[in-house]
Design a protein around this motif. Structure first.
Motif, short mmCIF file in Angstrom:
data_model
loop_
_atom_site.label_atom_id
_atom_site.label_comp_id
_atom_site.label_asym_id
_atom_site.label_seq_id
_atom_site.Cartn_x
_atom_site.Cartn_y
_atom_site.Cartn_z
N GLY A 175 -7.66 2.55 -4.01
CA GLY A 175 -7.62 1.15 -3.61
C GLY A 175 -7.07 0.21 -4.67
N LEU A 176 -7.51 -1.05 -4.65
CA LEU A 176 -7.00 -2.09 -5.53
C LEU A 176 -7.26 -1.80 -7.01
CD1 LEU A 176 -7.95 -5.33 -3.57
CD2 LEU A 176 -5.64 -4.61 -4.17
N SER A 177 -8.20 -0.91 -7.29
CA SER A 177 -8.44 -0.54 -8.68
C SER A 177 -7.24 0.19 -9.27
CB SER A 177 -9.69 0.33 -8.81
OG SER A 177 -9.58 1.49 -7.99
N ASP A 178 -6.33 0.66 -8.41
CA ASP A 178 -5.06 1.26 -8.83
C ASP A 178 -3.94 0.37 -8.30
OD1 ASP A 178 -2.83 2.71 -9.44
OD2 ASP A 178 -3.46 4.54 -8.43
N PRO A 179 -3.54 -0.68 -9.05
CA PRO A 179 -2.54 -1.63 -8.53
C PRO A 179 -1.17 -1.01 -8.29
CG PRO A 179 -3.05 -2.05 -10.85
CD PRO A 179 -4.04 -1.06 -10.37
N ALA A 180 -0.90 0.16 -8.84
CA ALA A 180 0.36 0.83 -8.51
C ALA A 180 0.35 1.32 -7.07
CB ALA A 180 0.60 2.01 -9.46
N ALA A 181 -0.84 1.50 -6.51
CA ALA A 181 -0.96 2.00 -5.14
C ALA A 181 -1.25 0.89 -4.15
CB ALA A 181 -2.06 3.05 -5.07
N VAL A 182 -2.09 -0.08 -4.53
CA VAL A 182 -2.52 -1.13 -3.58
C VAL A 182 -2.54 -2.48 -4.29
CG1 VAL A 182 -4.36 -1.92 -2.04
CG2 VAL A 182 -3.97 0.54 -2.35
N ARG A 183 -1.91 -3.48 -3.68
CA ARG A 183 -1.94 -4.84 -4.22
C ARG A 183 -1.29 -5.77 -3.18
NH1 ARG A 183 2.29 -2.22 -6.83
NH2 ARG A 183 4.31 -3.30 -6.89
N LEU A 184 -1.43 -7.07 -3.38
CA LEU A 184 -0.70 -8.04 -2.56
C LEU A 184 0.42 -8.61 -3.41
CD1 LEU A 184 -0.75 -9.54 0.24
CD2 LEU A 184 -1.79 -11.45 -1.00
N THR A 185 1.66 -8.41 -2.97
CA THR A 185 2.79 -9.03 -3.67
C THR A 185 3.05 -10.39 -3.05
OG1 THR A 185 4.46 -8.06 -2.19
CG2 THR A 185 3.79 -6.75 -4.09
N ALA A 189 0.88 -1.17 0.00
CA ALA A 189 0.00 0.00 0.00
C ALA A 189 0.91 1.22 0.00
CB ALA A 189 -0.92 0.00 1.22
N ASP A 190 0.99 1.87 -1.13
CA ASP A 190 1.89 3.02 -1.25
C ASP A 190 1.24 4.21 -0.56
OD1 ASP A 190 3.69 4.95 -1.86
OD2 ASP A 190 3.45 4.86 -4.03
N VAL A 191 1.36 4.25 0.78
CA VAL A 191 0.73 5.32 1.55
C VAL A 191 1.40 6.66 1.29
CG1 VAL A 191 -0.17 3.80 3.33
CG2 VAL A 191 2.16 4.71 3.56
N GLY A 192 2.56 6.66 0.63
CA GLY A 192 3.20 7.91 0.28
C GLY A 192 2.56 8.59 -0.91
#
Length: 349
Positions: free
Chosen positions: A301-311, A274-277
């Motif tokens: 959220g997850l609709s923007d995988p650059a910001a939120v995803r599970l690696t 989660a790119d909280v920055g």
């Protein structure tokens, strides 16, 4: 003098060092205005942005991610930045720090973390000409807004993964202070576990400290002794104590904020990225482009995988990856609503 107080004083010196250019900037602006009267075009002054990070900006976690977002704005958007860090996340310390940023030239003040909600609301009301933003926040007003990266969505996926990969039928969750993003993350993780396999037992703990490695090591060992072989950590510097416990016992860990599977692939089976920055960066960008950040509460959220995803680590089986991908798609499409509240038992060590 406590270490947190010392770091705060160091940060104030950093502020003063970086703020030296402000008087000259004001002088240049005045000169430009006079030149404009005689027909010369007045150059635009760069936006001045202040950042508050209540913790260590080198914690390899939440605070560092926020600071990197501010740094990205400085480098890519050409703004001037100031920051304060190192203080404990207590309102009586956050409020004067935000006041200092507002009084010393910042046109936009960004407070990183939901622990700033109340302090930011009160300070923003006293400085109506300055814009205030809380990242991972839940407040809004005339000159106040929030950017909320929905780390709970990747936390739900962490719960799915934990339930699918545990060998003991017991999984853990560890966090520090009870702020809204952490509470929502715990609720989402618990729901991911439950929805995937209701037979899996969850051990969940908030220790009260994001950075105490001795404390986190002790709690992790207690959870492992109670059967947990996969632990999801929403910690800052204190994550290292859990990592040490994992090395001692062979348990696996799921990290958050950054991709921990590339940092320590032997310990981390996954990471709830989660790119909280990105909230800090987007707030600055919006301010530059529209003259104001926000408005309201902007959710990413997850609709923007650059910001939120599970690696996922390399050892995660294909079938597990498919289950995680299906859950991710359901959340991103709105088909699956991630719960924000947890009502179950808590683990005490």
């Amino acid at each position: 003098m406590s270490s947190s107080v010392h770091r705060s004083f160091v940060s104030r010196r950093q502020w003063m060092a970086s703020a030296v250019a402000v008087p000259s900037l004001l002088a240049l602006t005045a000169c430009a205005g006079r030149a404009g009267i005689s027909g010369a075009a007045a150059p635009a002054s760069p936006l001045v942005v202040g950042g508050l990070f209540a913790g260590s900006r080198s914690d390899k976690g939440f605070m560092e991610a926020g600071w990197r977002g501010l740094e990205k704005a400085r480098q890519e958007l050409g703004v001037q930045t100031r920051f304060l860090d190192g203080m404990a996340p207590r309102k009586e310390l956050l409020e004067p720090a935000l006041t200092q940023l507002a009084e010393q030239g910042a046109q936009l003040v960004i407070a990183h973390g939901g622990q700033n909600n109340q302090a930011a609301a009160e300070v923003a009301a006293r400085f109506p000409r300055i814009q205030f933003v809380v990242t991972q926040g839940a407040v809004q007003g005339a000159n106040l807004c929030s950017y909320d990266v929905l780390q709970e969505e990747s936390a739900y996926l962490a719960g799915v993964l934990a339930a699918l990969t545990t060998q003991t039928g017991v999984v853990g969750h560890m966090s520090g202070i009870r702020v809204p993003p952490g509470l929502k993350g715990r609720a989402a993780y618990a729901a991911g576990v439950r929805d995937t396999d209701a037979r899996v037992k969850l051990l969940t703990n908030f220790s009260g400290d994001q950075d105490d490695n001795a404390l986190s090591h002790r709690i992790a060992r207690a959870q492992m002794a109670a059967g947990a072989d996969v632990i999801f950590t929403m910690l800052n510097s204190g994550r290292d104590g859990v990592t040490q416990a994992c090395r001692e016992t062979g348990a696996r860990q799921i990290g958050n904020v950054i991709d921990w599977t590339t940092v320590d692939p032997q310990v981390f089976v996954a990471s709830a990225w989660a790119d909280v920055g990105i909230g800090a960066f987007l707030a600055v960008k919006d301010m530059q482009e529209r003259g104001t950040p926000g408005p309201g509460i902007r959710r990413i959220g997850l609709s923007d995988p650059a910001a939120v995803r599970l690696t996922l680590g390399q050892g995660v089986a294909a079938g597990v990856r498919e289950r995680v991908a299906r859950a991710s798609a359901a959340i991103a499409s709105g088909q699956l609503k991630v719960p924000e509240h947890y009502e179950g038992q808590e683990f005490s060590a």
